[in-house]
Design an enzyme around this catalytic site. Structure first.
Site, PDB file in Angstrom:
ATOM      1  N   SER A 251      -9.244   1.809   3.706  1.00 42.45           N
ATOM      2  CA  SER A 251      -8.415   2.578   2.800  1.00 42.45           C
ATOM      3  C   SER A 251      -7.411   1.732   2.019  1.00 42.45           C
ATOM      4  O   SER A 251      -6.721   2.243   1.142  1.00 42.45           O
ATOM      5  CB  SER A 251      -7.668   3.657   3.596  1.00 42.45           C
ATOM      6  OG  SER A 251      -6.778   3.063   4.540  1.00 42.45           O
TER       7      SER A 251
ATOM      8  N   LYS B  93       0.838  -1.197   0.000  1.00 45.31           N
ATOM      9  CA  LYS B  93       0.000   0.000   0.000  1.00 45.31           C
ATOM     10  C   LYS B  93       0.873   1.248   0.000  1.00 45.31           C
ATOM     11  O   LYS B  93       1.881   1.317   0.702  1.00 45.31           O
ATOM     12  CB  LYS B  93      -0.910  -0.027   1.230  1.00 45.31           C
ATOM     13  CG  LYS B  93      -1.887   1.138   1.323  1.00 45.31           C
ATOM     14  CD  LYS B  93      -2.706   1.017   2.599  1.00 45.31           C
ATOM     15  CE  LYS B  93      -3.713   2.135   2.758  1.00 45.31           C
ATOM     16  NZ  LYS B  93      -4.475   2.015   4.020  1.00 45.31           N
TER      17      LYS B  93
ATOM     18  N   SER C  46      -9.266  -0.446   7.902  1.00 42.71           N
ATOM     19  CA  SER C  46      -8.787  -0.249   6.533  1.00 42.71           C
ATOM     20  C   SER C  46      -8.201  -1.457   5.828  1.00 42.71           C
ATOM     21  O   SER C  46      -7.971  -1.404   4.621  1.00 42.71           O
ATOM     22  CB  SER C  46      -7.769   0.901   6.490  1.00 42.71           C
ATOM     23  OG  SER C  46      -8.417   2.122   6.708  1.00 42.71           O
TER      24      SER C  46
END
Length: 469
Positions: free
Chosen positions: A156, A80, A180
Protein backbone atom coordinates in the site's frame (compact mmCIF):
# COMPACT_ATOMS: atom_id res chain seq x y z
CA UNK A 1 26.56 18.31 -14.00
CA UNK A 2 25.42 16.24 -11.01
CA UNK A 3 21.69 15.43 -11.10
CA UNK A 4 20.64 16.07 -7.51
CA UNK A 5 17.50 13.99 -7.92
CA UNK A 6 19.61 10.90 -8.66
CA UNK A 7 21.65 11.05 -5.46
CA UNK A 8 21.21 9.01 -2.31
CA UNK A 9 20.76 10.76 1.01
CA UNK A 10 24.27 9.72 2.02
CA UNK A 11 25.71 11.36 -1.10
CA UNK A 12 23.58 14.50 -0.69
CA UNK A 13 24.84 14.96 2.87
CA UNK A 14 28.42 14.49 1.74
CA UNK A 15 27.87 17.22 -0.84
CA UNK A 16 26.41 19.58 1.77
CA UNK A 17 29.44 18.94 3.96
CA UNK A 18 31.83 19.73 1.10
CA UNK A 19 29.86 22.71 -0.17
CA UNK A 20 29.18 21.08 -3.56
CA UNK A 21 25.45 21.88 -3.39
CA UNK A 22 22.95 23.12 -0.85
CA UNK A 23 19.71 21.91 0.78
CA UNK A 24 17.79 24.59 -1.10
CA UNK A 25 19.13 23.36 -4.45
CA UNK A 26 18.35 19.74 -3.57
CA UNK A 27 14.85 20.61 -2.35
CA UNK A 28 14.00 22.67 -5.42
CA UNK A 29 15.21 19.86 -7.66
CA UNK A 30 13.14 17.28 -5.76
CA UNK A 31 10.01 19.47 -5.86
CA UNK A 32 10.42 20.06 -9.60
CA UNK A 33 10.80 16.32 -10.07
CA UNK A 34 7.69 15.61 -8.00
CA UNK A 35 5.63 18.05 -10.06
CA UNK A 36 6.95 16.56 -13.31
CA UNK A 37 6.12 12.96 -12.45
CA UNK A 38 2.78 13.58 -10.76
CA UNK A 39 0.59 13.68 -13.92
CA UNK A 40 1.87 10.29 -15.06
CA UNK A 41 2.41 8.20 -11.92
CA UNK A 42 0.24 10.00 -9.32
CA UNK A 43 2.59 9.49 -6.37
CA UNK A 44 1.41 12.41 -4.21
CA UNK A 45 -1.77 13.50 -2.50
CA UNK A 46 -0.19 16.87 -1.70
CA UNK A 47 3.10 18.71 -1.98
CA UNK A 48 4.15 21.11 0.77
CA UNK A 49 6.53 23.22 -1.30
CA UNK A 50 6.42 26.43 0.73
CA UNK A 51 7.15 24.68 4.01
CA UNK A 52 9.82 22.52 2.35
CA UNK A 53 11.72 25.51 0.99
CA UNK A 54 11.53 27.30 4.33
CA UNK A 55 13.00 24.27 6.12
CA UNK A 56 15.65 23.95 3.38
CA UNK A 57 16.71 27.59 3.82
CA UNK A 58 17.02 27.05 7.59
CA UNK A 59 19.10 23.94 6.95
CA UNK A 60 21.30 25.76 4.46
CA UNK A 61 22.11 28.37 7.07
CA UNK A 62 23.07 25.68 9.59
CA UNK A 63 25.36 24.01 7.06
CA UNK A 64 26.88 27.41 6.21
CA UNK A 65 27.79 27.80 9.87
CA UNK A 66 29.16 24.26 9.97
CA UNK A 67 26.49 23.27 12.50
CA UNK A 68 24.11 20.75 10.89
CA UNK A 69 21.11 20.09 13.09
CA UNK A 70 20.93 16.32 12.77
CA UNK A 71 21.73 13.21 10.78
CA UNK A 72 19.38 14.17 7.92
CA UNK A 73 19.67 17.94 7.94
CA UNK A 74 18.44 19.25 4.59
CA UNK A 75 17.54 15.87 3.04
CA UNK A 76 14.22 15.88 1.13
CA UNK A 77 11.82 13.21 2.42
CA UNK A 78 8.24 12.15 1.77
CA UNK A 79 5.67 10.61 4.11
CA UNK A 80 2.92 8.11 3.31
CA UNK A 81 -0.51 9.61 3.94
CA UNK A 82 -1.17 7.13 6.75
CA UNK A 83 1.30 8.84 9.10
CA UNK A 84 0.59 12.16 10.81
CA UNK A 85 2.54 15.14 9.48
CA UNK A 86 2.02 18.35 11.44
CA UNK A 87 0.29 21.04 9.41
CA UNK A 88 -0.99 18.71 6.66
CA UNK A 89 -4.21 16.65 6.64
CA UNK A 90 -3.76 12.89 6.91
CA UNK A 91 -6.69 11.52 4.92
CA UNK A 92 -5.55 7.87 4.68
CA UNK A 93 -6.78 7.64 1.11
CA UNK A 94 -10.39 8.02 2.22
CA UNK A 95 -13.22 10.35 1.35
CA UNK A 96 -14.70 9.40 4.73
CA UNK A 97 -11.96 11.31 6.60
CA UNK A 98 -12.76 14.98 7.19
CA UNK A 99 -9.80 17.15 6.05
CA UNK A 100 -10.91 19.92 8.43
CA UNK A 101 -9.03 19.26 11.61
CA UNK A 102 -6.22 20.51 13.80
CA UNK A 103 -3.52 18.27 12.31
CA UNK A 104 -1.08 19.59 14.89
CA UNK A 105 0.87 16.45 15.76
CA UNK A 106 3.60 14.38 14.10
CA UNK A 107 3.72 10.59 14.15
CA UNK A 108 6.78 9.39 16.13
CA UNK A 109 8.85 8.61 13.02
CA UNK A 110 7.93 11.95 11.47
CA UNK A 111 8.84 13.73 14.70
CA UNK A 112 12.30 12.12 14.64
CA UNK A 113 12.79 13.28 11.04
CA UNK A 114 11.82 16.80 12.03
CA UNK A 115 14.26 16.76 14.94
CA UNK A 116 17.06 15.73 12.56
CA UNK A 117 16.40 18.54 10.08
CA UNK A 118 14.74 16.58 7.26
CA UNK A 119 12.81 18.57 4.64
CA UNK A 120 9.24 17.36 4.09
CA UNK A 121 8.22 17.49 0.42
CA UNK A 122 4.69 16.18 0.95
CA UNK A 123 2.39 13.19 1.50
CA UNK A 124 2.32 10.15 -0.77
CA UNK A 125 -0.61 8.08 -1.97
CA UNK A 126 -2.11 5.03 -0.27
CA UNK A 127 -5.12 2.80 -0.84
CA UNK A 128 -7.90 3.53 1.63
CA UNK A 129 -6.58 2.91 5.15
CA UNK A 130 -3.71 0.97 3.53
CA UNK A 131 -5.95 -2.08 3.14
CA UNK A 132 -4.50 -3.76 0.01
CA UNK A 133 -1.33 -4.53 -1.92
CA UNK A 134 -1.88 -2.02 -4.73
CA UNK A 135 -2.29 1.74 -4.54
CA UNK A 136 -5.57 3.17 -5.73
CA UNK A 137 -8.38 4.81 -3.82
CA UNK A 138 -11.66 6.66 -4.36
CA UNK A 139 -9.92 9.78 -3.01
CA UNK A 140 -6.71 9.95 -5.04
CA UNK A 141 -7.16 7.56 -7.96
CA UNK A 142 -4.56 5.12 -9.30
CA UNK A 143 -0.81 5.25 -8.62
CA UNK A 144 1.23 3.86 -11.50
CA UNK A 145 4.53 2.08 -11.91
CA UNK A 146 7.52 4.32 -12.70
CA UNK A 147 8.90 1.72 -15.15
CA UNK A 148 5.62 1.28 -17.05
CA UNK A 149 2.66 3.52 -16.16
CA UNK A 150 0.20 0.92 -17.46
CA UNK A 151 1.27 -1.29 -14.53
CA UNK A 152 0.67 -0.96 -10.81
CA UNK A 153 3.23 0.51 -8.43
CA UNK A 154 2.11 -2.01 -5.82
CA UNK A 155 0.98 -1.03 -2.37
CA UNK A 156 0.00 0.00 0.00
CA UNK A 157 3.01 2.35 0.08
CA UNK A 158 2.94 2.72 -3.70
CA UNK A 159 3.22 6.49 -3.80
CA UNK A 160 6.35 6.41 -1.66
CA UNK A 161 7.95 3.76 -3.86
CA UNK A 162 7.22 5.65 -7.08
CA UNK A 163 8.49 8.92 -5.58
CA UNK A 164 11.80 7.39 -4.46
CA UNK A 165 12.28 5.50 -7.73
CA UNK A 166 11.80 8.68 -9.78
CA UNK A 167 13.95 11.00 -7.67
CA UNK A 168 11.27 12.94 -5.79
CA UNK A 169 13.26 12.69 -2.59
CA UNK A 170 15.69 9.87 -1.73
CA UNK A 171 13.89 8.85 1.47
CA UNK A 172 10.29 8.01 2.31
CA UNK A 173 8.39 6.64 5.29
CA UNK A 174 5.98 3.81 4.49
CA UNK A 175 3.87 1.40 6.49
CA UNK A 176 3.75 -2.39 6.15
CA UNK A 177 0.97 -4.60 7.54
CA UNK A 178 1.23 -7.45 5.06
CA UNK A 179 4.00 -6.41 2.68
CA UNK A 180 3.16 -2.77 2.10
CA UNK A 181 6.71 -1.43 1.84
CA UNK A 182 8.19 -4.59 0.31
CA UNK A 183 5.54 -5.11 -2.39
CA UNK A 184 5.91 -1.67 -4.03
CA UNK A 185 9.68 -1.73 -3.51
CA UNK A 186 9.81 -4.96 -5.50
CA UNK A 187 7.55 -3.63 -8.26
CA UNK A 188 9.31 -0.25 -8.49
CA UNK A 189 12.95 -1.34 -8.09
CA UNK A 190 13.91 0.32 -4.78
CA UNK A 191 14.96 -0.87 -1.33
CA UNK A 192 12.55 -1.15 1.59
CA UNK A 193 12.80 -2.56 5.10
CA UNK A 194 10.00 -3.74 7.36
CA UNK A 195 11.79 -3.52 10.70
CA UNK A 196 11.20 -5.75 13.69
CA UNK A 197 7.83 -4.82 15.17
CA UNK A 198 8.25 -2.04 17.74
CA UNK A 199 11.66 -0.92 16.45
CA UNK A 200 10.01 2.12 14.82
CA UNK A 201 7.24 3.38 17.11
CA UNK A 202 3.78 4.04 15.72
CA UNK A 203 1.13 6.48 16.91
CA UNK A 204 -1.81 6.53 16.59
CA UNK A 205 -1.85 2.76 16.93
CA UNK A 206 -2.91 0.93 13.79
CA UNK A 207 -6.32 -0.74 13.71
CA UNK A 208 -4.44 -3.67 12.19
CA UNK A 209 -2.66 -3.99 15.52
CA UNK A 210 0.75 -5.58 15.78
CA UNK A 211 0.76 -6.57 12.10
CA UNK A 212 1.51 -2.95 11.16
CA UNK A 213 5.12 -1.72 10.94
CA UNK A 214 6.68 1.61 9.88
CA UNK A 215 9.73 1.35 7.66
CA UNK A 216 12.17 3.14 5.35
CA UNK A 217 11.81 3.19 1.56
CA UNK A 218 15.06 4.29 -0.02
CA UNK A 219 17.50 4.09 -2.94
CA UNK A 220 19.74 1.57 -1.20
CA UNK A 221 20.48 -0.18 2.07
CA UNK A 222 22.95 2.46 3.28
CA UNK A 223 20.23 5.12 3.11
CA UNK A 224 17.84 2.80 4.95
CA UNK A 225 20.39 2.24 7.72
CA UNK A 226 20.84 6.00 8.07
CA UNK A 227 17.09 6.50 8.23
CA UNK A 228 16.76 3.72 10.82
CA UNK A 229 19.39 5.45 12.97
CA UNK A 230 16.97 8.39 13.09
CA UNK A 231 13.54 6.75 13.42
CA UNK A 232 14.41 3.53 15.30
CA UNK A 233 14.10 4.93 18.81
CA UNK A 234 11.26 4.66 21.35
CA UNK A 235 8.45 7.16 21.74
CA UNK A 236 6.33 7.36 24.89
CA UNK A 237 3.12 7.38 22.82
CA UNK A 238 3.72 3.78 21.68
CA UNK A 239 3.51 1.36 24.61
CA UNK A 240 4.91 -1.46 22.43
CA UNK A 241 8.02 0.42 21.25
CA UNK A 242 11.34 -1.32 21.81
CA UNK A 243 14.29 0.04 23.77
CA UNK A 244 16.93 1.92 21.76
CA UNK A 245 19.08 -0.28 19.50
CA UNK A 246 22.51 -1.26 20.86
CA UNK A 247 24.36 0.74 18.22
CA UNK A 248 24.10 2.58 14.92
CA UNK A 249 22.88 0.56 11.95
CA UNK A 250 25.22 2.47 9.68
CA UNK A 251 28.19 1.23 11.70
CA UNK A 252 27.30 -2.41 11.01
CA UNK A 253 26.89 -2.19 7.24
CA UNK A 254 30.46 -3.13 6.36
CA UNK A 255 30.31 -6.52 8.06
CA UNK A 256 29.42 -8.31 4.84
CA UNK A 257 27.96 -11.81 4.60
CA UNK A 258 31.04 -13.98 5.03
CA UNK A 259 30.21 -16.78 7.44
CA UNK A 260 26.49 -16.05 7.61
CA UNK A 261 24.21 -19.09 7.39
CA UNK A 262 21.68 -18.38 4.62
CA UNK A 263 18.62 -20.48 3.85
CA UNK A 264 17.36 -20.07 0.30
CA UNK A 265 13.70 -21.00 -0.25
CA UNK A 266 12.77 -20.42 -3.89
CA UNK A 267 9.08 -21.31 -3.48
CA UNK A 268 8.37 -22.04 0.21
CA UNK A 269 8.58 -25.76 -0.43
CA UNK A 270 6.69 -25.72 -3.69
CA UNK A 271 3.73 -23.83 -2.22
CA UNK A 272 4.24 -20.84 -4.56
CA UNK A 273 4.35 -20.70 -8.36
CA UNK A 274 7.09 -18.20 -9.23
CA UNK A 275 7.52 -16.56 -12.64
CA UNK A 276 10.67 -17.95 -14.34
CA UNK A 277 12.33 -14.53 -14.73
CA UNK A 278 11.82 -13.84 -11.02
CA UNK A 279 13.19 -17.25 -10.04
CA UNK A 280 16.29 -16.80 -12.22
CA UNK A 281 17.12 -13.32 -10.92
CA UNK A 282 16.74 -14.33 -7.28
CA UNK A 283 18.82 -17.47 -7.76
CA UNK A 284 21.63 -15.45 -9.39
CA UNK A 285 21.66 -13.08 -6.42
CA UNK A 286 21.76 -16.00 -3.98
CA UNK A 287 24.71 -17.47 -5.88
CA UNK A 288 26.46 -14.14 -5.45
CA UNK A 289 25.86 -14.28 -1.69
CA UNK A 290 27.65 -17.63 -1.71
CA UNK A 291 30.53 -16.14 -3.71
CA UNK A 292 30.77 -13.39 -1.09
CA UNK A 293 31.31 -16.00 1.61
CA UNK A 294 27.84 -16.88 2.92
CA UNK A 295 27.05 -20.53 3.64
CA UNK A 296 23.96 -21.04 1.47
CA UNK A 297 21.61 -24.00 1.85
CA UNK A 298 18.54 -24.50 -0.31
CA UNK A 299 15.87 -25.36 2.24
CA UNK A 300 12.42 -24.26 3.36
CA UNK A 301 11.08 -22.94 6.66
CA UNK A 302 8.62 -25.17 8.49
CA UNK A 303 5.47 -23.26 7.75
CA UNK A 304 2.15 -23.72 6.03
CA UNK A 305 0.31 -20.83 4.40
CA UNK A 306 -1.30 -18.82 7.25
CA UNK A 307 -3.54 -16.82 4.92
CA UNK A 308 -6.85 -17.63 6.62
CA UNK A 309 -5.50 -16.59 10.01
CA UNK A 310 -4.03 -13.46 8.42
CA UNK A 311 -7.41 -12.67 6.87
CA UNK A 312 -9.11 -12.99 10.24
CA UNK A 313 -6.68 -10.51 11.80
CA UNK A 314 -6.61 -8.19 8.78
CA UNK A 315 -10.34 -8.08 8.04
CA UNK A 316 -11.14 -7.61 11.73
CA UNK A 317 -8.80 -4.63 11.79
CA UNK A 318 -10.49 -3.16 8.74
CA UNK A 319 -13.89 -3.56 10.39
CA UNK A 320 -12.56 -1.85 13.50
CA UNK A 321 -11.06 1.14 11.66
CA UNK A 322 -14.37 1.83 9.90
CA UNK A 323 -16.66 0.95 12.81
CA UNK A 324 -17.45 4.59 13.57
CA UNK A 325 -18.65 5.42 10.05
CA UNK A 326 -22.31 6.06 9.33
CA UNK A 327 -24.23 4.63 6.32
CA UNK A 328 -23.45 7.64 4.08
CA UNK A 329 -19.73 7.49 4.89
CA UNK A 330 -19.64 3.75 4.22
CA UNK A 331 -20.98 4.36 0.73
CA UNK A 332 -17.87 6.46 0.08
CA UNK A 333 -15.52 3.55 0.78
CA UNK A 334 -13.64 1.46 -1.76
CA UNK A 335 -16.05 -1.43 -2.55
CA UNK A 336 -13.34 -4.00 -1.80
CA UNK A 337 -12.73 -2.43 1.59
CA UNK A 338 -16.45 -2.45 2.33
CA UNK A 339 -16.51 -6.15 1.51
CA UNK A 340 -13.68 -7.16 3.83
CA UNK A 341 -15.07 -4.92 6.61
CA UNK A 342 -18.38 -6.77 6.43
CA UNK A 343 -16.56 -10.08 6.64
CA UNK A 344 -14.37 -8.88 9.48
CA UNK A 345 -17.39 -7.76 11.50
CA UNK A 346 -18.74 -11.32 11.44
CA UNK A 347 -15.73 -12.86 13.16
CA UNK A 348 -16.12 -13.74 16.83
CA UNK A 349 -13.61 -13.18 19.60
CA UNK A 350 -12.88 -16.91 19.49
CA UNK A 351 -12.18 -16.70 15.75
CA UNK A 352 -9.72 -13.88 16.43
CA UNK A 353 -8.00 -15.76 19.24
CA UNK A 354 -7.72 -18.86 17.06
CA UNK A 355 -5.91 -16.72 14.48
CA UNK A 356 -3.61 -15.45 17.23
CA UNK A 357 -2.82 -19.09 18.09
CA UNK A 358 -1.81 -19.71 14.46
CA UNK A 359 0.34 -16.60 14.61
CA UNK A 360 2.10 -17.67 17.79
CA UNK A 361 2.82 -21.11 16.38
CA UNK A 362 4.22 -19.55 13.21
CA UNK A 363 6.46 -17.33 15.33
CA UNK A 364 7.69 -20.33 17.28
CA UNK A 365 8.54 -22.21 14.07
CA UNK A 366 10.45 -19.29 12.63
CA UNK A 367 12.27 -18.76 15.91
CA UNK A 368 13.49 -22.35 15.80
CA UNK A 369 14.40 -21.97 12.12
CA UNK A 370 16.67 -19.04 12.94
CA UNK A 371 18.47 -21.12 15.55
CA UNK A 372 20.02 -22.77 12.49
CA UNK A 373 19.98 -19.99 9.87
CA UNK A 374 20.90 -16.31 10.19
CA UNK A 375 18.94 -15.28 7.11
CA UNK A 376 16.11 -16.58 4.97
CA UNK A 377 16.08 -15.57 1.30
CA UNK A 378 12.97 -15.77 -0.91
CA UNK A 379 11.61 -13.82 -3.84
CA UNK A 380 9.79 -10.76 -2.49
CA UNK A 381 6.92 -11.54 -4.87
CA UNK A 382 6.35 -14.40 -7.30
CA UNK A 383 5.65 -11.98 -10.16
CA UNK A 384 6.44 -8.56 -11.58
CA UNK A 385 4.06 -5.62 -11.78
CA UNK A 386 0.68 -6.27 -13.41
CA UNK A 387 -2.05 -4.00 -14.75
CA UNK A 388 -2.74 -0.83 -12.75
CA UNK A 389 -6.14 -0.27 -11.17
CA UNK A 390 -6.96 -3.86 -10.15
CA UNK A 391 -6.43 -5.71 -6.87
CA UNK A 392 -5.30 -8.99 -8.46
CA UNK A 393 -3.81 -9.88 -11.86
CA UNK A 394 -6.48 -10.64 -14.42
CA UNK A 395 -6.90 -14.35 -15.02
CA UNK A 396 -4.97 -15.26 -11.86
CA UNK A 397 -7.97 -16.75 -10.09
CA UNK A 398 -7.05 -14.87 -6.92
CA UNK A 399 -9.86 -13.27 -4.92
CA UNK A 400 -7.81 -10.90 -2.76
CA UNK A 401 -4.32 -9.33 -2.89
CA UNK A 402 -3.00 -11.93 -0.43
CA UNK A 403 -3.26 -14.49 -3.26
CA UNK A 404 -0.19 -13.04 -5.01
CA UNK A 405 1.81 -11.96 -1.91
CA UNK A 406 2.53 -15.32 -0.20
CA UNK A 407 6.13 -14.38 0.63
CA UNK A 408 5.36 -11.16 2.52
CA UNK A 409 2.44 -11.37 4.97
CA UNK A 410 3.73 -14.37 6.99
CA UNK A 411 6.55 -12.19 8.33
CA UNK A 412 4.15 -9.52 9.53
CA UNK A 413 2.52 -12.23 11.61
CA UNK A 414 5.92 -13.19 13.08
CA UNK A 415 7.08 -9.55 13.46
CA UNK A 416 10.47 -10.33 11.90
CA UNK A 417 12.60 -7.82 9.99
CA UNK A 418 12.26 -8.32 6.23
CA UNK A 419 13.55 -6.28 3.30
CA UNK A 420 13.10 -6.19 -0.45
CA UNK A 421 16.24 -5.72 -2.54
CA UNK A 422 16.08 -5.07 -6.32
CA UNK A 423 18.06 -7.77 -8.13
CA UNK A 424 17.19 -7.33 -11.79
CA UNK A 425 14.39 -6.90 -14.31
CA UNK A 426 12.28 -9.22 -16.42
CA UNK A 427 12.03 -9.21 -20.22
CA UNK A 428 9.69 -6.20 -20.10
CA UNK A 429 12.10 -4.17 -17.97
CA UNK A 430 10.01 -4.58 -14.82
CA UNK A 431 11.92 -4.84 -11.52
CA UNK A 432 12.35 -8.04 -9.53
CA UNK A 433 12.80 -8.11 -5.76
CA UNK A 434 14.63 -10.49 -3.43
CA UNK A 435 13.43 -10.74 0.18
CA UNK A 436 15.82 -11.02 3.12
CA UNK A 437 14.37 -12.13 6.47
CA UNK A 438 16.11 -12.42 9.83
CA UNK A 439 15.14 -13.32 13.38
CA UNK A 440 13.36 -10.68 15.43
CA UNK A 441 15.70 -7.87 16.53
CA UNK A 442 18.31 -8.71 13.86
CA UNK A 443 17.52 -5.81 11.53
CA UNK A 444 21.27 -5.27 11.39
CA UNK A 445 21.78 -8.59 9.57
CA UNK A 446 19.16 -7.75 6.97
CA UNK A 447 20.76 -4.37 6.30
CA UNK A 448 24.28 -5.87 6.20
CA UNK A 449 23.34 -8.52 3.65
CA UNK A 450 21.43 -6.06 1.51
CA UNK A 451 24.34 -3.62 1.58
CA UNK A 452 26.68 -6.42 0.50
CA UNK A 453 24.46 -7.03 -2.55
CA UNK A 454 24.60 -3.33 -3.42
CA UNK A 455 28.37 -3.21 -2.96
CA UNK A 456 28.72 -6.26 -5.21
CA UNK A 457 26.63 -4.61 -7.93
CA UNK A 458 23.87 -7.21 -7.68
CA UNK A 459 21.20 -4.93 -6.25
CA UNK A 460 20.10 -2.81 -9.16
CA UNK A 461 16.96 -2.62 -11.26
CA UNK A 462 17.66 0.11 -13.80
CA UNK A 463 16.38 3.67 -13.64
CA UNK A 464 12.84 4.37 -14.79
CA UNK A 465 12.38 7.09 -17.41
CA UNK A 466 8.69 8.03 -17.65
CA UNK A 467 7.71 10.60 -20.23
CA UNK A 468 6.88 13.10 -17.47
CA UNK A 469 10.53 13.31 -16.53
Amino acid sequence: MTMLTELTAVRLLDGYRKGEWSPVEATRAALERAEAIQPEVNAFVRLTAEDALERARESEERWRRGEPGGLLDGVPVTVKDILLLRGAPTLRGSRAVDPAGRWDEDAPSVARLREHGAVFLGKTTTPEYGWKGVTDSPLSGVTRNPHDPSRTAGGSSGGSAAAVALGAGPLSLGTDGGGSVRIPASFCGIFALKPTYGRVPLYPASAFGTLAHVGPMTRDAADAALLMDVIGHPDSRDWSALAPPPGAYTDGLAGGVRGLRVAYSPSLGGQVAVQPAVARAVRRAVERLAELGAYVTETDPDLTDPVEAFHTLWFSGAARVTQHLGPHQRELLDPGLREICARGARYSALDYLAAVDVRMDLGRRMGRFHDTYDLLVTPTLPLTAFEAGVEVPKGSGHRRWTGWTPFTYPFNMTQQPAASVPVGVDGDGLPIGLQLVAARHRDDLVLRAAHALYEAGVAAAGRPTPSGS
